[in-house]
Design a protein around this motif. Sequence first.
Motif: not given
Length: 134
Positions: A1-20, A106-115
């Motif tokens: 799995m590439t980084t972008f799909p992982r980021l998207a999956a984490l964003a959706l997981l965060a919504g489920l965790v917080a919503g529940c 929070t902001v989720l991204a690759g290291r270069q973008v976060l810098d």
Amino acid sequence: MTTFPRLAALALLAGLVAGCSSGSVGGYVTASAQRAGAAPVTVEQLAAKVGCAPRMQVDAPEIRTGYCKTPDGEFFVTTFASQAGKDAWMDAAPEKNPYLAGRLWTVLAGRQVLDLLHERLGGDLHLTKEARVS
């Protein structure tokens, strides 16, 4: 799995965790924020600081996540209604993905973008051992 799909999956997981979670707050201003006199920042406000109009991915009372694509790169901006919601997100965040964290956001991204974003948004850069080396 590439980084972008992982980021998207984490964003959706965060919504489920917080919503529940049973300890979530219905509004964005918590008791501690009211005492401090400062309302939490929104997804739109954070995104505007870096020149982005976010595409909302999760828009719930407990958590909001927007996707941004700028010349700096792609990233997800998430805001939380409570510290408990933010803590749940941080507990679920994959250890191998670096992120930037501020008060109820929070902001989720690759290291270069976060810098690049760290310079404009502030917050604390959370890195893994592997991310610190690069």
